[in-house]
Design a protein around this motif. Sequence first.
Motif, PDB file in Angstrom:
ATOM      1  N   SER A   1       0.834  -1.172   0.015  1.00 32.22           N
ATOM      2  CA  SER A   1      -0.004   0.099   0.062  1.00 32.22           C
ATOM      3  C   SER A   1       0.902   1.276   0.002  1.00 32.22           C
TER       4      SER A   1
ATOM      5  N   SER B   1      -2.312   2.833  -4.291  1.00 29.68           N
ATOM      6  CA  SER B   1      -3.722   3.072  -3.781  1.00 29.68           C
ATOM      7  C   SER B   1      -4.713   2.092  -4.476  1.00 29.68           C
TER       8      SER B   1
ATOM      9  N   LYS C   1      -9.148   1.781  -4.914  1.00 30.92           N
ATOM     10  CA  LYS C   1     -10.248   2.092  -4.767  1.00 30.92           C
ATOM     11  C   LYS C   1     -11.520   1.073  -5.219  1.00 30.92           C
TER      12      LYS C   1
END
Length: 195
Positions: A8, A12, A14
């Motif tokens: 991480s 990133s 999502k």
Amino acid sequence: MTLKFLNSAYGSQKIDSNNIITLAAKEKTDFFVGYNENTNEIERRRNAPFLFQDITGNFVATVKVSVDFKYTYDSGVLMVMDNENLWSKLCFEETDFGTLAIVSVVTERFSDDANGVNIENNFVYLKAVRVGNNLSFHYSLDGKLYNMVRFFNMPFAETIHVGLVTQSPYGKGTTATFEDFSIENITVSNIRQGQ
């Protein structure tokens, strides 16, 4: 589907309400182990963001991939990993020949690198299939008719990581979008056909 996120610090992730996954990778991110062409020293990169699920036994994993291609070797990846020295990946990649292509890498201590067919689309479907320690990689332009890229054997443990990677080995970072990601715990009757 319960997903874990590795590396991480280098990117990133999502996931939106439609289960569309976006992975952003920072610069100089990759999974690759090889010799530096200039120094002949071993270089290990294991820092690309990897979103995965632990899967036990046989499976079929599929995903639709599109990539914001900016730099050579930018890619969106379907990856299977036992440990940091034993893994393989199927990539939708911008090659050093100026094409977008299906590229596969198998790493058993050291990585190979095999360019496959060139792709004219801005997206592609990728599939990974496991039956015992046999694996096959496939691609499709429509998510229905798949063509085999590679068939190989890996001494994997019963439970491994299966998931998605975005990488930018020589660039300043990129983003890949993954749709319809699924992993089914099934055993196909013909691994070369992937079904």
